[in-house]
Design a protein around this motif. Structure first.
Motif, short mmCIF file in Angstrom:
data_model
loop_
_atom_site.label_atom_id
_atom_site.label_comp_id
_atom_site.label_asym_id
_atom_site.label_seq_id
_atom_site.Cartn_x
_atom_site.Cartn_y
_atom_site.Cartn_z
N MET A 183 20.95 20.42 39.85
CA MET A 183 21.30 19.18 40.55
C MET A 183 20.16 18.73 41.45
N LEU A 184 18.98 19.29 41.27
CA LEU A 184 17.85 18.99 42.13
C LEU A 184 16.77 18.29 41.32
N GLU A 185 16.32 17.15 41.82
CA GLU A 185 15.24 16.43 41.16
C GLU A 185 13.97 16.64 41.97
N TYR A 186 12.90 17.04 41.27
CA TYR A 186 11.64 17.25 41.97
C TYR A 186 10.49 17.10 40.99
N TYR A 187 9.31 16.91 41.55
CA TYR A 187 8.11 16.84 40.73
C TYR A 187 7.59 18.25 40.50
N LYS A 188 6.98 18.46 39.36
CA LYS A 188 6.46 19.77 38.99
C LYS A 188 5.46 20.29 40.02
N GLU A 189 4.65 19.38 40.59
CA GLU A 189 3.64 19.80 41.57
C GLU A 189 4.29 20.38 42.83
N ASP A 190 5.51 19.94 43.14
CA ASP A 190 6.17 20.38 44.37
C ASP A 190 6.92 21.69 44.18
N GLU A 191 6.90 22.27 42.99
CA GLU A 191 7.69 23.47 42.71
C GLU A 191 7.33 24.65 43.61
N PRO A 192 6.03 25.00 43.77
CA PRO A 192 5.71 26.15 44.65
C PRO A 192 6.19 25.95 46.08
N LEU A 193 6.05 24.73 46.59
CA LEU A 193 6.51 24.42 47.95
C LEU A 193 8.03 24.56 48.04
N LEU A 194 8.71 24.07 47.02
CA LEU A 194 10.18 24.19 46.97
C LEU A 194 10.60 25.65 46.96
#
Length: 149
Positions: free
Chosen positions: A132-143
């Protein structure tokens, strides 16, 4: 009510103090027994001939050094085990740092003002929906880091 509470606390403290005193008395008794044993051994060695005294002293020193070596070997094994664990953790963290640095070199598309023409294609390609979470691939490590902390 307050007086009873204070009395109960005082009794608890008294009981703890008595238990501590008993433990300390037991410890003193054990130390006295050990001292008596050492004194007897010392008196026995004084009655021996000088050569036997030297041999006995050497045997005691060898025993002491052997025990010390065993303790040191045990400590070394613990330290080596801890070193292996820390090296594994270091590898994991180094991988995470490399992944994070790699993700930082790829600046997200919306932050690049001079590449507007590629923005639409890259956005469609980079948008991943997971759960249920939308995010950009680049932000994955930060997430992931934020989720962990």
């Amino acid at each position: 009510p307050v007086l009873r509470l204070l009395e109960a606390q005082l009794q608890d403290q008294r009981r703890e103090h008595e238990e501590e005193m008993e433990a300390l008395k037991n410890q003193v008794d054990l130390m006295q027994e050990e001292l008596e044993k050492q004194q007897q051994a010392f008196l026995q060695t004084l009655q021996l001939s000088p050569e036997v005294q030297v041999e006995f002293g050497l045997q005691q020193e060898i025993t002491r050094l052997t025990n010390e070596n065993l303790d040191l070997k045990e400590l070394l094994e613990k330290l080596e085990k801890n070193e292996k664990k820390l090296k594994k953790q270091l590898k994991i963290y180094m991988k995470k740092v490399q992944d994070f640095e790699a993700s930082q070199t790829m600046v997200p598309v919306e932050r690049r003002p001079h590449e507007r023409s590629m923005q639409v294609a890259v956005q469609r390609k980079e948008k991943d929906f997971q759960g249920m979470l939308e995010y950009y691939k680049e932000d994955e490590p930060l997430l992931i880091r934020n989720l962990i902390t």
